[in-house]
Design a protein around this motif. Structure first.
Motif, PDB file in Angstrom:
ATOM      1  N   VAL A  92     -14.632 -17.996   4.030  1.00  0.00           N
ATOM      2  CA  VAL A  92     -15.340 -16.725   4.152  1.00  0.00           C
ATOM      3  C   VAL A  92     -15.627 -16.224   2.743  1.00  0.00           C
ATOM      4  N   ASP A 172     -21.528 -16.612   5.548  1.00  0.00           N
ATOM      5  CA  ASP A 172     -20.582 -16.193   6.581  1.00  0.00           C
ATOM      6  C   ASP A 172     -21.210 -16.254   7.974  1.00  0.00           C
ATOM      7  N   ASN A 229     -13.791 -13.113   8.978  1.00  0.00           N
ATOM      8  CA  ASN A 229     -15.228 -13.178   9.279  1.00  0.00           C
ATOM      9  C   ASN A 229     -15.513 -12.526  10.628  1.00  0.00           C
TER      10      ASN A 229
END
Length: 353
Positions: A92, A172, A229
């Motif tokens: 992430v 992401d 995330n």
């Protein structure tokens, strides 16, 4: 700041990914410094030839932070206290970057994420070839020094990977779609197997193994990744839930066409996955071969397949639960499948399409 990667490279975190990067750097002749709170990991990685333990006074050109997501921002900030370029391999990107706002030296930080790994962990699972041919996301932020970006892309290429530049936010969203949500789906499918009657599990085939393989990963690690995330993963899961509800409703109503619509979406999704070397997927065919479960039989099969002049695109192996035989599925170009089948049969193999 040098535009060329000459080392030393410091690896913070001598686990699977960190040690694999270290081994790739050593393969290229670079000096590698290893940092890890676990003495066992340091000894193991050093024993594998991945580098030496870092020491006071070392001046790395590049620091690669390869620690679990919960510790990324802290370790990146610590590394930026020196004068090295700093990258990381976290799954992430946006959350650690936000946590680093205002940190001095932030221009020397460029996020990274090699798209390679294993359900295994630790330095003993590492390999210098882990990243060969794999995408490596490089995620500069608006303040990133262009020379630092170039150095991180050079590291990716040195490790055998293909650098792919994305913004942290786009990264992401992409990994939520291609990695995080599929991992959760695999875990949900695997969870349905826990506690199942032994008679049910005796029917397990390669399909269930394919679907659930990644679910064997460390829950604590993947819990950190998914939680970091959350926004991107949650948005996609909302869509998955809607499709799941549609299937449940269609089954309850006896609406086979409704079920087939969802299954059709799955077929279209599989066709959207890039093919070999990132190209357009080509039609493939499968040749199934019964292989005795003895040493040397797979080698003999591949040698005979090679003699046919047909390139093997992929291989899957399933084992017969009642006999000492494996069923090997050879994936080849569709227009070459019959030739391979005939060639193998002429050499005594039991095959079918």
């Amino acid at each position: 700041m040098s535009d060329t990667l000459v080392g030393p490279v410091e690896i913070v975190g001598a686990g699977l990914i960190g040690t694999s990067i270290a081994l790739a750097c050593r393969r290229a002749g670079l000096e590698v410094l290893l940092t890890d709170p676990s003495d066992d990991h340091l000894r193991t990685a050093s024993g594998l030839g991945a580098g030496r333990a870092s020491a006071p006074g070392d001046r790395p050109q590049l620091v690669v932070v390869a620690v679990p997501p919960d510790h990324l921002a802290q370790e990146i900030g610590r590394a930026l206290a020196g004068d090295a370029v700093v990258t990381d391999v976290g799954s992430v990107k946006a959350a650690p970057l936000a946590a680093l706002a205002g940190v001095p030296g932030i221009a020397r930080y460029v996020g990274g994420h090699p798209m390679a790994g294993s359900e295994r962990s630790g330095p003993l699972a590492a390999s210098a070839a882990l990243f060969d041919g794999r995408p490596w996301a490089v995620t500069p932020h608006p303040e990133s020094d262009p020379a630092a970006v170039g150095l991180v892309e050079e590291l990716a290429a040195l490790c055998g990977a293909v650098p792919v530049r994305l913004t942290p936010e786009e990264h992401d969203k992409a990994v939520a779609r291609t990695s995080h949500v599929p991992h959760l789906m695999a875990s949900l499918a695997a969870g349905a197997l826990a506690g199942a009657p032994a008679g049910h599990l005796a029917l397990s085939g390669q399909g269930v193994r394919d679907v659930t393989r990644v679910a064997a990963g460390d829950p604590a690690l993947y819990g950190q990744i998914v939680a970091a995330n959350a926004a991107a993963v949650g948005a996609l899961l909302t869509g998955v839930r809607a499709r799941l509800d549609a299937v449940i409703e269609a089954l309850a109503a006896g609406d086979r066409a409704g079920v087939e619509r969802v299954l059709g979406e799955g077929v279209r999704g599989t066709r959207a996955i890039p093919g070999k070397h990132g190209g357009t997927p080509r039609p493939t065919g499968a040749v199934f071969v019964a292989v005795p479960d003895h040493p040397g039989e797979l080698a003999r099969l591949f040698a005979d397949a090679g003699e046919s002049g047909v390139n093997i695109e992929d291989v899957r192996i399933d084992h017969d639960p009642g006999r000492p035989v494996g069923l090997v599925e050879l994936i080849v170009d569709e227009d070459r499948a019959e030739h391979l089948l005939d060639s193998l049969e002429s050499r005594g193999w039991v095959t079918h399409r």
